[in-house]
Design a protein around this motif. Sequence first.
Motif, PDB file in Angstrom:
ATOM      1  N   ILE A 201      44.170  29.877  39.108  1.00 56.27           N
ATOM      2  CA  ILE A 201      43.499  31.178  39.046  1.00 56.27           C
ATOM      3  C   ILE A 201      44.251  32.109  38.103  1.00 56.27           C
ATOM      4  N   ALA A 202      45.565  32.084  38.185  1.00 58.26           N
ATOM      5  CA  ALA A 202      46.370  32.921  37.284  1.00 58.26           C
ATOM      6  C   ALA A 202      46.133  32.530  35.837  1.00 58.26           C
ATOM      7  N   ASN A 203      46.114  31.241  35.582  1.00 58.62           N
ATOM      8  CA  ASN A 203      45.847  30.753  34.223  1.00 58.62           C
ATOM      9  C   ASN A 203      44.456  31.175  33.751  1.00 58.62           C
ATOM     10  N   ALA A 204      43.494  31.075  34.667  1.00 59.22           N
ATOM     11  CA  ALA A 204      42.098  31.346  34.314  1.00 59.22           C
ATOM     12  C   ALA A 204      41.867  32.791  33.915  1.00 59.22           C
ATOM     13  N   LEU A 205      42.742  33.703  34.371  1.00 53.17           N
ATOM     14  CA  LEU A 205      42.583  35.119  34.038  1.00 53.17           C
ATOM     15  C   LEU A 205      43.156  35.465  32.664  1.00 53.17           C
ATOM     16  N   SER A 206      43.609  34.461  31.941  1.00 49.50           N
ATOM     17  CA  SER A 206      44.053  34.661  30.561  1.00 49.50           C
ATOM     18  C   SER A 206      43.004  35.480  29.808  1.00 49.50           C
ATOM     19  N   PRO A 207      43.434  36.442  29.007  1.00 54.77           N
ATOM     20  CA  PRO A 207      44.793  36.674  28.483  1.00 54.77           C
ATOM     21  C   PRO A 207      45.620  37.653  29.300  1.00 54.77           C
ATOM     22  N   ALA A 208      45.182  38.017  30.492  1.00 53.36           N
ATOM     23  CA  ALA A 208      45.938  38.966  31.317  1.00 53.36           C
ATOM     24  C   ALA A 208      47.136  38.279  31.970  1.00 53.36           C
TER      25      ALA A 208
ATOM     26  N   ASP B  23      49.882  47.261  36.390  1.00 54.66           N
ATOM     27  CA  ASP B  23      48.909  48.344  36.235  1.00 54.66           C
ATOM     28  C   ASP B  23      48.265  48.342  34.850  1.00 54.66           C
ATOM     29  N   TYR B  24      49.099  48.146  33.817  1.00 59.57           N
ATOM     30  CA  TYR B  24      48.583  48.226  32.453  1.00 59.57           C
ATOM     31  C   TYR B  24      47.721  47.008  32.062  1.00 59.57           C
ATOM     32  N   GLN B  25      47.703  45.975  32.925  1.00 58.98           N
ATOM     33  CA  GLN B  25      46.925  44.761  32.645  1.00 58.98           C
ATOM     34  C   GLN B  25      45.610  44.710  33.423  1.00 58.98           C
ATOM     35  N   LEU B  26      45.366  45.709  34.261  1.00 58.32           N
ATOM     36  CA  LEU B  26      44.181  45.647  35.138  1.00 58.32           C
ATOM     37  C   LEU B  26      42.873  45.569  34.341  1.00 58.32           C
ATOM     38  N   SER B  27      42.721  46.444  33.361  1.00 58.68           N
ATOM     39  CA  SER B  27      41.464  46.433  32.600  1.00 58.68           C
ATOM     40  C   SER B  27      41.307  45.136  31.811  1.00 58.68           C
ATOM     41  N   LEU B  28      42.411  44.577  31.338  1.00 54.24           N
ATOM     42  CA  LEU B  28      42.366  43.315  30.601  1.00 54.24           C
ATOM     43  C   LEU B  28      41.978  42.167  31.530  1.00 54.24           C
ATOM     44  N   ALA B  29      42.544  42.164  32.735  1.00 57.40           N
ATOM     45  CA  ALA B  29      42.236  41.105  33.703  1.00 57.40           C
ATOM     46  C   ALA B  29      40.774  41.134  34.119  1.00 57.40           C
ATOM     47  N   ILE B  30      40.257  42.328  34.314  1.00 52.62           N
ATOM     48  CA  ILE B  30      38.843  42.448  34.720  1.00 52.62           C
ATOM     49  C   ILE B  30      37.924  42.179  33.533  1.00 52.62           C
TER      50      ILE B  30
ATOM     51  N   GLY C 103      33.500  43.494  33.474  1.00 51.18           N
ATOM     52  CA  GLY C 103      33.898  42.477  34.451  1.00 51.18           C
ATOM     53  C   GLY C 103      33.821  41.054  33.934  1.00 51.18           C
ATOM     54  N   GLN C 104      33.689  40.891  32.612  1.00 45.73           N
ATOM     55  CA  GLN C 104      33.444  39.560  32.052  1.00 45.73           C
ATOM     56  C   GLN C 104      34.596  38.589  32.279  1.00 45.73           C
ATOM     57  N   ASN C 105      35.833  39.020  32.059  1.00 40.35           N
ATOM     58  CA  ASN C 105      36.965  38.102  32.185  1.00 40.35           C
ATOM     59  C   ASN C 105      37.112  37.594  33.618  1.00 40.35           C
ATOM     60  N   ALA C 106      37.013  38.519  34.581  1.00 41.55           N
ATOM     61  CA  ALA C 106      37.119  38.119  35.987  1.00 41.55           C
ATOM     62  C   ALA C 106      35.941  37.234  36.390  1.00 41.55           C
TER      63      ALA C 106
ATOM     64  N   THR D 138      37.043  28.528  37.951  1.00 43.09           N
ATOM     65  CA  THR D 138      37.830  27.977  39.059  1.00 43.09           C
ATOM     66  C   THR D 138      36.992  27.679  40.290  1.00 43.09           C
ATOM     67  N   ASN D 139      35.781  28.277  40.352  1.00 47.79           N
ATOM     68  CA  ASN D 139      34.922  28.182  41.533  1.00 47.79           C
ATOM     69  C   ASN D 139      35.579  28.835  42.755  1.00 47.79           C
ATOM     70  N   TRP D 140      36.351  29.898  42.491  1.00 50.39           N
ATOM     71  CA  TRP D 140      36.984  30.685  43.538  1.00 50.39           C
ATOM     72  C   TRP D 140      36.558  32.141  43.388  1.00 50.39           C
ATOM     73  N   LYS D 141      36.432  32.828  44.511  1.00 53.85           N
ATOM     74  CA  LYS D 141      36.207  34.266  44.488  1.00 53.85           C
ATOM     75  C   LYS D 141      37.546  34.925  44.167  1.00 53.85           C
ATOM     76  N   ILE D 142      37.537  35.865  43.207  1.00 52.75           N
ATOM     77  CA  ILE D 142      38.787  36.488  42.765  1.00 52.75           C
ATOM     78  C   ILE D 142      38.691  38.003  42.927  1.00 52.75           C
ATOM     79  N   ASP D 143      39.600  38.552  43.724  1.00 58.40           N
ATOM     80  CA  ASP D 143      39.693  39.998  43.926  1.00 58.40           C
ATOM     81  C   ASP D 143      40.957  40.469  43.205  1.00 58.40           C
ATOM     82  N   ILE D 144      40.798  41.291  42.183  1.00 58.25           N
ATOM     83  CA  ILE D 144      41.921  41.701  41.342  1.00 58.25           C
ATOM     84  C   ILE D 144      42.331  43.142  41.656  1.00 58.25           C
ATOM     85  N   LYS D 145      43.625  43.347  41.856  1.00 64.08           N
ATOM     86  CA  LYS D 145      44.170  44.681  42.117  1.00 64.08           C
ATOM     87  C   LYS D 145      45.407  44.905  41.234  1.00 64.08           C
ATOM     88  N   SER D 146      45.595  46.158  40.872  1.00 65.39           N
ATOM     89  CA  SER D 146      46.833  46.503  40.163  1.00 65.39           C
ATOM     90  C   SER D 146      47.962  46.577  41.184  1.00 65.39           C
ATOM     91  N   GLU D 147      49.209  46.590  40.705  1.00 64.92           N
ATOM     92  CA  GLU D 147      50.351  46.688  41.619  1.00 64.92           C
ATOM     93  C   GLU D 147      50.282  47.971  42.436  1.00 64.92           C
TER      94      GLU D 147
END
Length: 379
Positions: A288-295, A315-322, A326-329, A336-345
């Motif tokens: 899942i971490a890999n799949a969120l590349s480039p964040a 915090d500074y990577q939140l918009s990149l991860a999403i 919401g395309q990247n997430a 990955t076929n997993w539900k992913i909930d993304i939060k900043s630190e």
Amino acid sequence: MDGKVLLEAVEALVKIKKVDRNMVFDALEMVLLTAYKKESGSNAKASVSLNRETGEYKIYEEKTVVDEIHEDSENAINEITVEEAKKIDRSYEAGDMLRIDVTPKNFGRVAAQAAKQVMIQKLREAERGSIYDEFSGREGDVITGVVKWNESRTIFVDLGRVEGILPFAEQIEGEEFQPNDKIKCYVLEVRKTTKGPEIILSRTHPGLLKRLFELEVPEIYSGTVEIKSVVREAGSRSKIAVYAMDPAVDPVGACVGPKGQRVQNIVNELHDEKIDIVRWDEDPAIYIANALSPAKVVSVSVWEEEKSSYVIVPDYQLSLAIGKAGQNARLAAKLTNWKIDIKSETQANEEGFGETDSADLDDDILGDIESDMGEEAKE
């Protein structure tokens, strides 16, 4: 039509077009019979005897031998009296079946036309059949063609022996092609129709991206590197997960290629569609971490039963991860076929989901991920 000429025509058709010999003769018999009935105007029961070794043919009417013919009977046309039958052969008795040669003297011209009709029909059928066989075996493959013309937003592609159809729904938004442009497409479906095979093409199918990587990357073709999953939002962004059994092989690097040339060739083919190449891992948290590349990812917590995860990013990577809209997430979740909930630190700490609750990625794993997210992931 001379039997020898007929036989030569059949043999030529069988040899050149690979048509079944008996199928051609069966069709010829049917057409000759139809031609005879049309020529003679007779409704009597008739049959064709076609010698498949010499090409010689005869047309026979079949009669039942009776003592007396009742003219008002429906079967009168198919009957012959004992008296008339005995003129042919004295052994005939009432109840016997008699075949009379009724081949017209000048039937050669009609037979030639009938044979020509069959040849044309069988050539067409053979051509359609061979095209269908060829392309049905290529469903799921990539094919190169030349754009012929565009009608009602449907693009027709010259594939050599047949035209392919690229429907508007299978085209990448914003792509434009002109006549004579070369185009690579995914063979989505091959349909049998009364007008011949119909080849449906696609430029949006994830299979196109997969097959392009297989063609471009020798390690994938040889099986050294395996494609685990592919997702696309065609024309915008794609993600592809790759894996190598041999730890000495870098699957991401193999796909990127020297100076990024391999992936760039694919990006160019798809008109600058962004492609993230990520490393597949059997550990869902790492994957899942890999799949969120480039964040960059701080930690991932997973719940196997729900197939859901909680991801913490700087915090500074939140918009990149999403990602935009919401395309990247969204693509990472599909990959990955997993539900992913993304939060900043900051968000995670406010929700009380800090380091004690989450499964941190250790330094080595983070190092690998950050390496993969460098030049190997296309922004």
